[in-house]
Write a protein that holds these residues in place. Structure first.
Motif, mmCIF file in Angstrom:
data_model
loop_
_atom_site.group_PDB
_atom_site.id
_atom_site.type_symbol
_atom_site.label_atom_id
_atom_site.label_comp_id
_atom_site.label_asym_id
_atom_site.label_seq_id
_atom_site.Cartn_x
_atom_site.Cartn_y
_atom_site.Cartn_z
ATOM 1 N N MET B 41 0.836 -1.200 0.000
ATOM 2 C CA MET B 41 0.000 0.000 0.000
ATOM 3 C C MET B 41 0.871 1.249 0.000
ATOM 4 S SD MET B 41 -2.973 1.006 2.623
ATOM 5 C CE MET B 41 -2.158 2.179 3.678
ATOM 6 N N MET B 42 1.922 1.249 0.824
ATOM 7 C CA MET B 42 2.792 2.409 0.865
ATOM 8 C C MET B 42 3.389 2.660 -0.510
ATOM 9 S SD MET B 42 5.878 3.275 3.419
ATOM 10 C CE MET B 42 7.261 2.355 2.818
ATOM 11 N N PHE B 44 2.189 1.844 -3.422
ATOM 12 C CA PHE B 44 1.191 2.339 -4.363
ATOM 13 C C PHE B 44 0.857 3.788 -4.069
ATOM 14 C CE2 PHE B 44 -0.487 -0.941 -7.159
ATOM 15 C CZ PHE B 44 0.267 -2.009 -6.737
ATOM 16 N N MET B 45 0.848 4.140 -2.789
ATOM 17 C CA MET B 45 0.583 5.534 -2.467
ATOM 18 C C MET B 45 1.705 6.433 -2.945
ATOM 19 S SD MET B 45 -1.162 5.540 1.233
ATOM 20 C CE MET B 45 -2.907 5.228 1.363
ATOM 21 N N GLN B 46 2.880 5.848 -3.153
ATOM 22 C CA GLN B 46 4.002 6.644 -3.620
ATOM 23 C C GLN B 46 4.278 6.359 -5.082
ATOM 24 O OE1 GLN B 46 6.633 5.229 -0.717
ATOM 25 N NE2 GLN B 46 5.837 6.561 0.887
ATOM 26 N N SER B 47 3.274 5.843 -5.766
ATOM 27 C CA SER B 47 3.306 5.515 -7.188
ATOM 28 C C SER B 47 4.533 4.702 -7.568
ATOM 29 C CB SER B 47 3.167 6.756 -8.071
ATOM 30 O OG SER B 47 4.343 7.489 -8.119
ATOM 31 N N ARG B 48 4.739 3.640 -6.815
ATOM 32 C CA ARG B 48 5.730 2.635 -7.204
ATOM 33 C C ARG B 48 5.133 1.283 -6.867
ATOM 34 N NH1 ARG B 48 8.950 1.649 -2.485
ATOM 35 N NH2 ARG B 48 8.040 2.817 -0.792
#
Lengths: 162, 351, 398, 99, 165
Positions: B41-42, B44-48
């Motif tokens: 999740m982290m 994806f939240m940082q677009s990686r």
């Protein structure tokens, strides 16, 4: 929207980024599997076109951290034209670039008066051993295959070059 | 818990089941939280994408990480107080194991059914403070000591709003037993509508928010992560730990997050139960036996939902300063929860 | 007087002696006023908050700083000396590395100083491209600051958003110059090469993304109440103190001083052709510094857009000899770099290389205020103040 | 379970606590010894509560715990104050009667 | 089950006694506090054996969670060093041993004399939390109020003492 406390709006930003990553994929690439193509001008590695090199040592001298090693000797070559005098040419014995020292400034490529050095955007040549970062002339010549054409220039550029 | 799904289990079997169940109840949430939230999740939240190499979608990354930590050298600082230094992570993890003991997972699936369940949970959760103080003091490091002191101040300060937030639930349910709190929520009704039972997240919404904020602080997650602030104190009391002992701290952090989320879901979201009216149950005794299997899954799901919020906040917010944190606890959370208790008590007496 | 006769201080050198005396005095004051024992906390040389090898010696009472002093030089690379044994083209490749995040901006003042000595002026197209790249490197530099700000305060997401969008800018710089971090693109008399085809359109797209990024950061960080409570009223630099300590750049403008070298001096760059606003903030606190930088990033994208629309055609290189010998003389040129005023004082004796170069870098002057600024703040505030002052270690220890 | 096993354990703890109060010079350590004594008392209270089958013992134990918490709060703040003023928490150095 | 309880008692009692002795003999303040935690936890376990669940939990919450953390906090603030600390004992500390032994002897004689081999009731009514609360808020309401004032006074006193000005 404006009345929402900043704390909630911040949560919205991270959630939105997450959703965008789900939908459109990430901004990163999974390196060994997919690779980003560096721009044409990218200074990846220096390629040597041996035939053009006259071992004039200009590159070696202009290098800010002196990482180009050149040794050459003179030899008589058969004349170009029939019945001409044999030419004296410099034959390259050694042309090494120590990429452990190189700082990729590109001055050597720029000063070369005979177009013997080129930039190639290739970047995958790291070595586990630092001594292997010394590329000799055969290795440098191999990079010539990867040298791209110089890109077209932007509108309004002065066409004549050099 | 003498019989499980109709099978009679001997005493030693029960004990073994309890130990194994405890391990599963602590380590499984920890692993899932780390993978789903911390890794994925982290990222994806940082677009990686996060770890992708180990196993499909990086699902075995956790195994690799644990292997890495186990291989690492167990460094102890020369000036450290060695016995205390070694004990500290164990005490932190022990607090988590003691905490999970009271969480009910089904009508018969519990470890202990203490009469003072939630009180016990609040008591043992404070043991981890000791471990943190020990770690901070024994590391012989100024950053660690500062981190330990900050952690102690913070955890003590936030225990109060937590206790007070729980008090509203206890008043409303009339019991401190977690099992009975679950039953009270699922068998209850709001203004005569019993379709959804009476999850206390609705009637005790203020308490729920205060409790979530307090567990965020108890877990030292951002925005309350000053004790381990990596940009100030270089992970605070964990600075000197490496290898296996750091791994224990790491597991402790996320396992405690999971266990606290389980407790929160038990207190406010109805725990293992579904609203009893759905299946026509009326009391604890009429609950079907299959809830013992489904119950843990329901708790797990609710736990994941709550940890999602905990982690979402963690990945978004910057951290408070120490004095702001204390002021927030004493001037906002405690008065709010006191008012909440008063209102709950008045309403309880009225209705 | 006991301090001066202290046997320990007698053994130390004069500079250390001074700071030793200061720390002893701080101890004495501490013990008298607060009646508790102090503690010396070394923040750095290896510490995540100093983004490099800066060491801040802080004497604490509890979590409050009584006395603090930055100790720099851990990464000193001797650029001023190195330039003396390099030729002018070689120097540009070195000074890229001073402020490594906005490296193109480092080259410009040096080249301008050399051009001033040689009495050459770059053709207009080169000036415009220089200005565009200058602003791009400002964006690359400050956008990282905006992300890093979050990390210093414990928010881990902004930095990744910053890296994501900074990547576009770096790609632009790379496709134009060949180097992502160290372009080495400026030459005396112009630029090494013209822009590649399609670059202008691409840049416009990227500028839109960057403005979007600024909006995101503004919502995620600047609008966050926790962030505001951490930065508002913290580390206030009044206007006159900022001037006295020689601050420059956004740190100065955040104290309400309307001073920007892009606007306030005439140098052969295209800033006078564009219309932009110099942002100032009256507060002078950490929030003001961060806010001014955010606005400057926005403004920089607008500057780039305007410049891209009106880029003149023509050569990018003036007529200069192949082997550059700079005539005898001295020149000082400074520009408004991402971090503040950066200037080069170039002394030439007519050789291939400069005789002496004095580098005035912004960060070195900006951190000189830290002893004044950090006195009395809490340990967590040290981090926010240092983050908001925004220094690059290479810019301090040249 | 005998009644005495708890009472004698409490007596041992009590005596160790008394020894600590006598032997220790450090203020914090004396406070800790007092805690030992209080716990011995609590143990007795609870044991008697079970023996007599009444709640009173437990109620009193709760009171004792609360008072002990108050005592530690005040005691530690005293120790801190002494430390701040005198740079020592040795109780022997505090015999003089002026501040 | 009674055997198990007796074994449990013996183990916990042994740990408690060792811990208590270490509290009064250790040469490091923080170690002393940590050994005291062991004793307090042992006491909580004994309360559970004595069917006093609520008191046991309160013991953990108040003593381990608050009092001991306060102790550790205080000792860390007074900068107790890692390693041995001299000057923890009085010069006449040996005097404590005969005093403690004499006290124990007299108490033991009295206890053996009065309770002998009396056993704990095994079928005694289990006290539940509600009974305790009924007691506190019933007959003991006045002491409870007095205690609240004591706590309030202690809080105010501690703040007054610890303030710098």
């Amino acid at each position: 929207m404006a009345q929402l406390p900043g704390l909630l709006k911040g949560l919205g930003i991270t959630f939105g980024t997450m959703m965008r990553t789900f939908k459109n994929g990430s901004n990163t690439v999974q390196y060994p599997h997919e690779k980003e193509a560096p721009p044409v001008r990218a200074r990846g590695v220096i390629a040597l076109h041996q035939d053009n090199c006259t071992s004039c040592m200009l590159c070696s001298r202009s290098c800010p951290d002196w990482c180009i090693y050149i040794e050459a000797h003179k030899e008589l070559a058969p004349p170009r034209r029939e019945g001409g005098k044999p030419r004296q040419v410099n034959l390259l014995d050694r042309f090494d670039i120590d990429y452990a020292l190189c700082m990729y400034c590109g001055i050597c490529v720029e000063v070369c008066p005979f177009d013997a050095l080129f930039w190639s955007p290739e970047y995958e040549y790291s070595e586990p051993n630092i001594t292997d970062m010394l590329h000799d002339k055969t290795k440098l010549s191999e990079w010539m295959e990867t040298v791209p054409e110089a890109p077209a220039l932007e509108v309004g550029a002065d066409k004549k070059k050099k | 818990m003498n019989t499980l799904l109709g099978v009679v289990i001997p005493y030693w079997g029960q004990s073994l089941l309890r130990v194994l169940g405890g391990l599963v109840a602590v380590l499984l949430p920890a692993g899932t939280i780390v993978y789903v939230f911390l890794f994925k999740m982290m990222s994806f939240m940082q677009s990686r994408l996060g770890p992708m190499e180990a196993g499909p979608y990086g699902s075995l990354q956790l195994v690799a990480e644990v292997g890495k930590w186990l291989q690492k050298e167990d460094i102890q600082p020369t000036n450290a107080d060695k016995p205390v230094f070694k004990m500290a992570p164990i005490i932190v993890l022990m607090s988590t194991f003691l905490l999970v003991v009271v969480v009910p997972f089904g009508p018969d699936a519990w470890f202990t059914n203490l009469e003072t369940g939630i009180f016990y949970a609040l008591a043992v959760s404070s043991i981890s403070v000791l471990g943190i103080l020990m770690a901070g003091w024994s590391s012989a490091n100024k950053y660690s000591l500062l981190g330990g002191l900050r952690a102690a101040g913070q955890l003590i300060a936030y225990e109060l709003p937590m206790v007070l937030a729980v008090m509203g639930v206890v008043i409303q349910a009339g019991t401190m037993n977690l099992q009975q709190i679950v039953v009270a929520q699922n068998a209850g009704s709001i203004f005569g509508i019993n379709t959804f039972g009476n999850p206390y997240v609705i009637t005790q919404f203020v308490g729920f928010i205060v409790f979530m904020i307090a567990i965020q602080a108890e877990l030292t997650q951002a925005p309350f992560d000053m004790p381990i602030a990596e940009s100030e104190l270089v992970s605070g009391y964990m600075t000197e730990y490496s290898g296996f002992r750091f791994l224990i701290f790491f597991i402790g952090e996320f396992a405690t997050a999971g266990v606290f989320a389980m407790i929160a879901s038990t207190l406010f979201l109805g725990g293992w139960g579904v609203p009893f009216s759905w299946f026509g149950w009326t009391s604890m005794d009429s609950v079907s036996n299959w809830m013992n299997i489904v119950g843990p899954l329901i708790v797990f799901t609710k736990m994941m939902v709550l940890t999602f919020f905990i982690m979402w906040v963690r990945f978004t917010y910057p951290r408070f300063r120490e004095d702001q944190l204390q002021r927030f606890a004493w001037k906002v959370l405690i008065p709010v929860s006191l008012v909440n208790i008063m209102l709950t008590a008045v309403l309880k007496v009225m209705f | 007087m006991t301090i001066l006769n202290d046997p320990v201080s007698a053994k130390l050198g004069s500079r250390q002696q001074l700071s030793y005396i200061a720390s002893q005095a701080a101890d004495a004051r501490l013990n008298v006023e607060l009646e508790t024992e102090g503690m010396t906390l070394n923040i750095g040389p290896q510490h995540p908050a100093t983004h490099g090898t800066l060491r801040i010696i802080a004497r604490l009472d509890g979590e409050q700083v009584v006395w603090a002093e930055p100790s720099c030089g851990y990464m000193h690379r001797g650029y001023e000396k190195l330039t003396e044994v390099r030729t002018f083209p070689q120097v540009t490749s070195l000074i890229n590395r001073i402020d490594w995040l906005g490296s193109f901006a480092n080259e410009v003042p040096f080249i301008l100083a050399a051009e001033k000595l040689m009495n050459v002026e770059a053709p207009p197209r080169a000036q415009w491209i220089r200005t565009i790249l200058f602003e791009l490197s400002r964006i690359a530099n400050v956008s990282l600051f905006l992300g890093d700000l979050g990390v210093q305060m414990g928010a881990i997401t902004p930095v990744f958003l910053a890296f994501r969008d900074r990547e576009y800018v770096l790609n632009l710089i790379e496709s134009a110059t060949g180097g992502r971090f160290h372009p080495n693109f400026d030459r005396i008399g112009g630029l090494k090469d013209d822009l590649p085809a399609g670059w202008i359109d691409e840049t416009k797209v990227v500028m839109k993304k960057l403005r979007n990024f600024c909006d995101e950061i503004e919502t995620l960080l600047f609008g966050n109440e926790i962030f505001q409570s951490r930065t508002r009223g913290i580390g206030v630099i009044p206007r006159d103190v900022a001037l006295q300590y020689g601050l420059s750049g956004a740190n100065l403008r955040a104290s309400g001083v309307d001073w920007d070298l892009r606007r306030d001096q005439t140098i052969p760059l295209a800033y006078d052709k564009v219309d932009f606003k110099v942002w100032t903030h009256p507060d002078g606190d950490s929030f003001a510094r961060c806010w001014v930088r955010l606005q400057e990033t926005r403004e920089a994208t607008k500057i780039v857009d305007q410049l891209l629309d009106g880029i003149p055609s023509g050569p990018v290189m003036a007529k200069v000899p192949k082997i550059i010998k700079v005539p005898e003389g001295e020149a000082w040129v400074s520009t408004e770099n991402p971090l503040g005023e950066m200037g080069y004082y170039v002394v030439s004796r007519g050789d291939l290389g400069p005789f002496r170069v004095k580098i005035r870098s912004a960060s070195f002057n900006n951190i000189s205020i830290t002893p004044w600024l950090l006195r009395g703040v809490y340990v967590p505030d040290i981090i926010t103040i240092l983050a908001s002052l925004y220094f690059i270690l290479g810019d301090i220890d040249r | 379970m005998f009644v005495n096993q708890f009472l004698i354990l409490a007596a041992i703890l009590f005596c160790i606590g008394v020894y600590g109060v006598i032997a220790r010079k450090n203020g914090v350590m004396v406070l800790m010894a007092i805690e030992l004594i209080l716990n011995a008392v609590n143990l007795n209270l609870i044991a008697f509560s079970m023996r007599n089958g009444s709640v009173d013992g437990q109620t009193f134990a709760l009171f004792v715990i609360a008072v002990a918490a108050a005592e530690v709060g005040v005691g530690l703040s005293l120790v801190l104050l002494i430390y701040r003023n005198r740079r020592t928490i040795s109780l022997d150095d505090l015999s003089e009667m002026k501040g | 089950m009674l055997i198990a309880q007796n074994i449990g008692f013996a183990i916990i009692a042994a740990i408690m006694i060792i811990g208590a002795i270490r509290v009064v003999t250790t040469s490091n303040v923080v170690h002393g506090a940590l050994w005291l935690v062991v004793v307090l936890a042992g006491a909580a376990a004994q309360y559970v054996l004595l069917a006093a669940e609520f008191v046991a939990v309160t013991q953990v919450l108040v003593y381990i969670g608050a009092v001991m953390v306060l102790f550790l906090f205080g000792t860390m603030l007074t900068r107790s060093r890692i390693g041995r600390d001299s000057g923890l004992n009085n010069t006449y500390w040996k005097l404590g041993i005969p005093v403690a032994l004499a006290l124990f002897a007299s108490m033991a004689i009295a206890l053996v004399d009065s309770f002998g081999s009396e056993k704990m009731p095994t079928d005694g009514a289990i006290v539940n939390t509600q009974q305790i609360s009924d007691q506190i808020f019933g007959p003991y309401l006045l002491p409870f109020w007095a205690l609240s004032f004591v706590l309030l006074a202690a809080v105010i006193g501690a703040i007054v003492l610890a303030r710098k000005d």
